[in-house]
Design a protein around this motif. Structure first.
Motif, mmCIF file in Angstrom:
data_model
loop_
_atom_site.group_PDB
_atom_site.id
_atom_site.type_symbol
_atom_site.label_atom_id
_atom_site.label_comp_id
_atom_site.label_asym_id
_atom_site.label_seq_id
_atom_site.Cartn_x
_atom_site.Cartn_y
_atom_site.Cartn_z
ATOM 1 N N ASN A 110 0.818 -1.210 0.000
ATOM 2 C CA ASN A 110 0.000 0.000 0.000
ATOM 3 C C ASN A 110 0.853 1.261 0.000
ATOM 4 O O ASN A 110 0.415 2.310 -0.466
ATOM 5 C CB ASN A 110 -0.930 0.006 1.217
ATOM 6 C CG ASN A 110 -1.985 -1.081 1.132
ATOM 7 O OD1 ASN A 110 -2.429 -1.425 0.042
ATOM 8 N ND2 ASN A 110 -2.371 -1.625 2.278
ATOM 9 N N GLU A 111 2.062 1.153 0.546
ATOM 10 C CA GLU A 111 2.967 2.286 0.601
ATOM 11 C C GLU A 111 4.319 1.881 0.038
ATOM 12 O O GLU A 111 4.673 0.695 0.005
ATOM 13 C CB GLU A 111 3.144 2.775 2.041
ATOM 14 C CG GLU A 111 1.861 3.288 2.690
ATOM 15 C CD GLU A 111 2.111 3.764 4.111
ATOM 16 O OE1 GLU A 111 3.233 3.517 4.632
ATOM 17 O OE2 GLU A 111 1.197 4.366 4.693
ATOM 18 N N ILE A 112 5.078 2.862 -0.408
ATOM 19 C CA ILE A 112 6.433 2.602 -0.887
ATOM 20 C C ILE A 112 7.270 2.076 0.277
ATOM 21 O O ILE A 112 7.258 2.650 1.378
ATOM 22 C CB ILE A 112 7.066 3.880 -1.464
ATOM 23 C CG1 ILE A 112 6.317 4.321 -2.723
ATOM 24 C CG2 ILE A 112 8.543 3.649 -1.794
ATOM 25 C CD1 ILE A 112 6.781 5.652 -3.272
ATOM 26 N N ILE A 113 7.959 0.981 0.050
ATOM 27 C CA ILE A 113 8.818 0.401 1.091
ATOM 28 C C ILE A 113 10.097 1.226 1.125
ATOM 29 O O ILE A 113 10.927 1.168 0.205
ATOM 30 C CB ILE A 113 9.116 -1.076 0.790
ATOM 31 C CG1 ILE A 113 7.803 -1.868 0.721
ATOM 32 C CG2 ILE A 113 10.052 -1.661 1.842
ATOM 33 C CD1 ILE A 113 7.963 -3.288 0.227
ATOM 34 N N PHE A 114 10.222 2.020 2.170
ATOM 35 C CA PHE A 114 11.321 2.990 2.238
ATOM 36 C C PHE A 114 11.853 3.077 3.660
ATOM 37 O O PHE A 114 11.187 3.612 4.548
ATOM 38 C CB PHE A 114 10.850 4.366 1.769
ATOM 39 C CG PHE A 114 11.904 5.439 1.872
ATOM 40 C CD1 PHE A 114 12.832 5.609 0.865
ATOM 41 C CD2 PHE A 114 11.965 6.263 2.993
ATOM 42 C CE1 PHE A 114 13.809 6.590 0.955
ATOM 43 C CE2 PHE A 114 12.941 7.248 3.099
ATOM 44 C CZ PHE A 114 13.866 7.418 2.074
ATOM 45 N N THR A 115 13.004 2.498 3.878
ATOM 46 C CA THR A 115 13.702 2.663 5.153
ATOM 47 C C THR A 115 14.633 3.856 5.019
ATOM 48 O O THR A 115 15.476 3.880 4.110
ATOM 49 C CB THR A 115 14.541 1.418 5.497
ATOM 50 O OG1 THR A 115 13.697 0.277 5.553
ATOM 51 C CG2 THR A 115 15.272 1.601 6.820
ATOM 52 N N PRO A 116 14.490 4.881 5.856
ATOM 53 C CA PRO A 116 15.412 6.021 5.757
ATOM 54 C C PRO A 116 16.865 5.548 5.771
ATOM 55 O O PRO A 116 17.229 4.649 6.541
ATOM 56 C CB PRO A 116 15.071 6.847 6.995
ATOM 57 C CG PRO A 116 13.640 6.511 7.288
ATOM 58 C CD PRO A 116 13.494 5.055 6.920
ATOM 59 N N LEU A 117 17.661 6.137 4.904
ATOM 60 C CA LEU A 117 19.022 5.664 4.717
ATOM 61 C C LEU A 117 19.826 5.689 6.010
ATOM 62 O O LEU A 117 20.598 4.764 6.292
ATOM 63 C CB LEU A 117 19.719 6.501 3.643
ATOM 64 C CG LEU A 117 21.089 6.015 3.189
ATOM 65 C CD1 LEU A 117 21.019 4.600 2.639
ATOM 66 C CD2 LEU A 117 21.669 6.958 2.135
ATOM 67 N N HIS A 118 19.633 6.745 6.815
ATOM 68 C CA HIS A 118 20.404 6.828 8.057
ATOM 69 C C HIS A 118 20.039 5.686 9.001
ATOM 70 O O HIS A 118 20.895 5.175 9.737
ATOM 71 C CB HIS A 118 20.203 8.188 8.734
ATOM 72 C CG HIS A 118 18.846 8.384 9.344
ATOM 73 N ND1 HIS A 118 17.745 8.769 8.614
ATOM 74 C CD2 HIS A 118 18.416 8.235 10.633
ATOM 75 C CE1 HIS A 118 16.692 8.862 9.418
ATOM 76 N NE2 HIS A 118 17.067 8.543 10.636
ATOM 77 N N GLU A 119 18.778 5.254 8.979
ATOM 78 C CA GLU A 119 18.376 4.127 9.817
ATOM 79 C C GLU A 119 19.037 2.834 9.337
ATOM 80 O O GLU A 119 19.447 1.994 10.145
ATOM 81 C CB GLU A 119 16.855 3.976 9.809
ATOM 82 C CG GLU A 119 16.114 5.096 10.526
ATOM 83 C CD GLU A 119 14.622 4.847 10.569
ATOM 84 O OE1 GLU A 119 14.194 3.720 10.237
ATOM 85 O OE2 GLU A 119 13.882 5.780 10.937
ATOM 86 N N ARG A 120 19.125 2.663 8.025
ATOM 87 C CA ARG A 120 19.778 1.472 7.473
ATOM 88 C C ARG A 120 21.245 1.420 7.889
ATOM 89 O O ARG A 120 21.760 0.376 8.297
ATOM 90 C CB ARG A 120 19.672 1.477 5.951
ATOM 91 C CG ARG A 120 20.417 0.310 5.280
ATOM 92 C CD ARG A 120 20.256 0.369 3.768
ATOM 93 N NE ARG A 120 20.805 -0.817 3.132
ATOM 94 C CZ ARG A 120 21.985 -0.868 2.530
ATOM 95 N NH1 ARG A 120 22.764 0.206 2.493
ATOM 96 N NH2 ARG A 120 22.403 -1.984 1.964
ATOM 97 N N LEU A 121 21.925 2.556 7.796
ATOM 98 C CA LEU A 121 23.348 2.592 8.137
ATOM 99 C C LEU A 121 23.565 2.303 9.616
ATOM 100 O O LEU A 121 24.493 1.575 9.993
ATOM 101 C CB LEU A 121 23.940 3.952 7.766
ATOM 102 C CG LEU A 121 23.917 4.284 6.263
ATOM 103 C CD1 LEU A 121 24.424 5.705 6.027
ATOM 104 C CD2 LEU A 121 24.759 3.290 5.477
#
Length: 398
Positions: free
Chosen positions: A375-386
């Motif tokens: 339903n929404e774009i799967i988007f993990t903020p980059l800073h959270e990934r790092l």
């Protein structure tokens, strides 16, 4: 294929399309090396003579005057720097990493100060080397290299890797000419390189290769170069090299891998890799928000990879989230995602077992379809990934 031991050890059955990565076990060891390792494990040998036999095998394939096997290419950097500092002075070898009044400055272009899982500069410092950066990260010139050489300079390290800055650097031929004019040894880190001769031809005094990446040997490093310099590397076994030693099985495995390399069907391997790439291109054709482009290796190795670009608005997932999704589940696929923040990752076909290319294609379809249904774009903020990647480093043992 031999029986898969991973289930017995409780390990995930990962499929490696990341490349010859140490974190995944580097590569598939060739059958000739497996056989040699098995045959020598129960036997006693005179290690000095085994080292000499390895030197002959390395010289034969690389054209070097001599060769030496160590625990890894990283260990090779430390031991080569140590050899440049101590020469054949046995007393000095026992003192390292304390250098006292010995000359110990080691030059490296700032754009080559990278990490291959650990910092290159740390491998230099482990031997007692004093690091001297040359130039700026995106700009290094011969005059800067010449100006950095002092009476205390003993060596200069040149790194060949997809990690280094790929423009504005001093070419190896010029680098070596400037160093040799002042008597400075040139050490080339070429861990993941196919060409076993060109770096010596371009002026390296010693070249360091991984024995367990493209060569398909056991975990090891190969030093190839000037006879006296290699001898002084070997002598480090009486000092800091003791903790970096390689066993009889490792040396025998490297010898077998070197001999197998000479008769390997390189053209056949490239054809199988190309078939996998073509399958993936076909699989990703017309997928919303996905572009698939076959690209050459950045350091001119004779192999290609698939660059998978992701438009999150249309694909409904980011490149790094798709890489993470592929790595989960019952059929984990580990992609080459070191540039995922730029909206793409790579698929490297060089370490596939037969049939795994089809599983990779299936997993791509699974995860892209799942994203389309979101339903929404799967988007993990980059800073959270790092930050999550940093936390994962410390998550052992749990």
């Amino acid at each position: 294929m031999t029986q898969d031991i991973r289930a017995q050890l409780g390990l995930r059955p990962v499929i490696n399309v990341s490349g010859t990565m140490t974190s995944l076990g580097a590569s598939i060891v060739v059958p000739e090396a497996v056989a040699a390792i098995t045959r020598i494990l129960s036997q006693f040998v005179e290690m000095g003579e085994l080292y000499r036999r390895a030197s002959t095998a390395i010289s034969d394939l690389t054209g070097a005057e001599a060769g030496f096997v160590t625990a890894s290419c990283s260990a090779g950097i430390s031991l080569a720097v140590a050899a440049a500092i101590t020469g054949d002075n046995l007393w000095a070898i026992e003192q390292l990493p304390d250098t006292g009044s010995l000359n110990n400055e080691v030059l490296i272009q700032t754009g080559h100060m990278v990490s291959y899982g650990a910092p290159v500069d740390q491998a230099i410092r482990l031997a007692g080397g004093k690091l001297v950066p040359v130039g700026q990260a995106t700009s290094a010139h011969a005059y800067q290299l010449a100006g950095a050489i002092t009476e205390r300079t003993v060596a200069a390290v040149f790194v060949v890797s997809h990690h280094v800055v790929d423009y504005g650097q001093i070419p190896l031929k010029t680098f070596a000419e400037v160093c040799h004019a002042r008597g400075v040894k040139v050490i080339v880190d070429a861990a993941s390189e196919y060409d076993l001769r060109k770096f010596l031809a371009d002026g390296a005094d010693v070249v360091l290769y991984s024995g367990h990446k493209f060569l398909g040997g056991p975990t090891s490093g190969i030093c190839a170069g000037d006879k006296q310099f290699v001898r002084n590397i070997y002598l480090q076994n009486r000092g800091i090299g003791r903790g970096m030693k390689v066993g009889k099985e490792g040396i025998a495995g490297v010898i077998a891998a070197l001999e197998a390399w000479k008769v390997r069907d390189h053209a056949g391997i490239r054809a199988r890799e190309r078939a996998a790439l073509d399958l993936w291109v076909e699989t990703l054709a017309d997928r919303p928000g996905v572009t698939a482009t076959i690209v050459p290796d950045p350091t001119d190795n004779p192999l290609d990879r698939l660059k998978v670009g992701i438009d999150p608005e249309t694909a409904r997932i980011t490149a790094w989230d798709l890489a993470g999704a592929l790595a989960r589940g019952d059929r984990p696929v580990i992609v080459r995602d070191h540039e995922a923040e730029h909206g793409h990752f790579f698929l490297d076909p060089c370490n596939l077992h037969p049939g795994e290319e089809a599983i990779v294609a299936e997993r791509l379809i699974e995860e892209l379809d799942r994203a389309q249904r979101s339903n929404e774009i799967i988007f993990t903020p980059l800073h959270e990934r790092l930050l999550a990647q940093e936390a994962a480093i410390l998550n052992w043992p749990d």
